[in-house]
Design an enzyme around this catalytic site. Structure first.
Site, short mmCIF file in Angstrom:
data_model
loop_
_atom_site.label_atom_id
_atom_site.label_comp_id
_atom_site.label_asym_id
_atom_site.label_seq_id
_atom_site.Cartn_x
_atom_site.Cartn_y
_atom_site.Cartn_z
N ASP A 48 10.73 -20.14 11.23
CA ASP A 48 11.51 -21.30 11.68
C ASP A 48 10.59 -22.39 12.22
OD1 ASP A 48 10.87 -20.01 14.02
OD2 ASP A 48 12.93 -19.83 14.76
N SER A 49 9.27 -22.12 12.21
CA SER A 49 8.28 -23.18 12.45
C SER A 49 8.44 -24.30 11.43
CB SER A 49 6.86 -22.62 12.41
OG SER A 49 6.67 -21.87 11.23
N ASP A 87 12.71 -15.80 9.11
CA ASP A 87 13.19 -15.85 10.50
C ASP A 87 14.69 -16.07 10.55
OD1 ASP A 87 11.23 -15.51 12.47
OD2 ASP A 87 10.43 -17.54 12.16
N LYS A 115 12.89 -11.45 10.40
CA LYS A 115 12.23 -11.40 11.72
C LYS A 115 13.18 -12.00 12.75
CE LYS A 115 8.55 -14.14 12.90
NZ LYS A 115 9.06 -14.96 14.03
N GLU A 117 13.43 -12.74 17.23
CA GLU A 117 12.64 -12.79 18.46
C GLU A 117 13.31 -11.98 19.58
OE1 GLU A 117 11.85 -16.84 19.61
OE2 GLU A 117 10.94 -17.34 17.68
N GLU A 184 3.08 -12.87 20.02
CA GLU A 184 2.71 -14.29 20.14
C GLU A 184 2.26 -14.61 21.55
OE1 GLU A 184 5.20 -17.15 18.23
OE2 GLU A 184 4.11 -18.82 19.13
O1 KIV Z 1 8.09 -19.45 12.91
C1 KIV Z 1 6.95 -18.99 12.74
O2 KIV Z 1 6.15 -19.52 11.95
C2 KIV Z 1 6.55 -17.81 13.50
C3 KIV Z 1 5.10 -17.44 13.48
C4 KIV Z 1 4.30 -18.45 14.16
C5 KIV Z 1 4.86 -16.08 14.00
O3 KIV Z 1 7.35 -17.20 14.11
#
Ligand code: KIV
Length: 256
Positions: A48-49, A87, A115, A117, A184
């Site tokens: 989600d980056s 994510d 993934k 969090e 992280e």
């Molecule tokens: O969203 C993302 O890119 C991440 C990584 C930085 C681990 O969660």
């Protein structure tokens, strides 16, 4: 890992036992996914980056499930040997029911694992996903989806209390069935201890060198987002300058 075999959650899980380190990178589009795959990256995260380095949001909290689905589908079209992990964005897994329903949206778009969090707090959601046969990668330490509550991107695990909590989180995520765990901004000695305690590989970002692998936002690695780069991320290319130079050359050429 066999060079031609498709990477699966189980092959990532087994990397620690085989003594292999995992080099993971993010991709949000088809060409980047293909290039990373051709370079031998075994795990591609549609993170989600994307909200920060592609969509222009100030942080990851505004990323929607529809946006994630769009980017997951683009990456999936690359048909990579690498495992594609996606994510679940903020506020899409507050209950086991919506975690499962929303994870299905991403797996139907082509994600091969999800993934999310959190540690102990998301154990019911991890278990529910596993019961549906959905592979899960955990993520503890600094949680970017909670950056507002946390007041910034700060290292975690410096105090005794926080150390204890993070270790409990790591063990709980493994116990719930995750195949790997992102750490992280975890204080490096604690990251090393967590790595030693788990059977599944840890994948660090800003958490020192003693993890079972490392993950970076590709834009940080290749210098494609020059306005901000976290201190721990070393850029080994300068894509932003290459784009500016090519665009300036084109402008000159057209004007002349
Ligand atoms: O969203 C993302 O890119 C991440 C990584 C930085 C681990 O969660």
């Amino acid at each position: 890992m066999e060079q031609t075999a498709k990477i699966t959650p189980d092959s990532i899980r087994g990397a620690k036992a085989r003594g292999e380190r995992i080099a993971a990178l993010t991709a949000y589009d088809y060409p980047t996914a293909r290039l990373l795959d051709e370079a031998g990256v075994p795990l591609i995260l549609v993170g989600d980056s994307v909200g920060m380095v592609v969509l222009g949001y100030p942080d990851t909290t505004q990323v929607t499930l529809a946006e994630m689905r769009h980017h997951v589908a683009a990456v999936a079209r690359a048909k990579t040997r690498a495992l594609v992990v996606a994510d679940l964005p903020y506020h899409t897994y507050q209950t086991t029911g919506n975690a499962v329903a929303n994870a299905h949206v991403l797996t139907e778009a082509g994600a091969e694992a999800i993934k999310l969090e959190g540690g102990v707090a998301v154990v019911p959601e991890i278990r529910a996903l596993r019961q549906e046969g959905i592979a899960v990668m955990g993520h503890i330490g600094m949680l970017p989806q909670h950056v507002k509550e946390e007041g910034g991107y700060k290292v975690k695990g410096r105090s005794a209390d926080e150390k204890e909590r993070l270790l409990a989180d790591a063990l709980a995520v493994e116990e719930a069935g995750a195949f790997a765990l992102v750490l992280e901004l975890v204080e490096p000695e604690l990251a090393r201890d967590i790595t030693a305690r788990l059977a599944i590989p840890t994948i660090g970002i800003g958490s020192g060198t003693h993890c079972g692998g490392q993950i970076l936002v590709t834009h940080d690695l290749v210098g494609a987002f020059p306005w901000f780069r976290p201190k721990f991320a070393v850029a080994t290319a300068d894509i932003a300058s290459a784009i500016r130079t090519a665009a300036e050359g084109f402008v000159r050429q057209v004007r002349e």
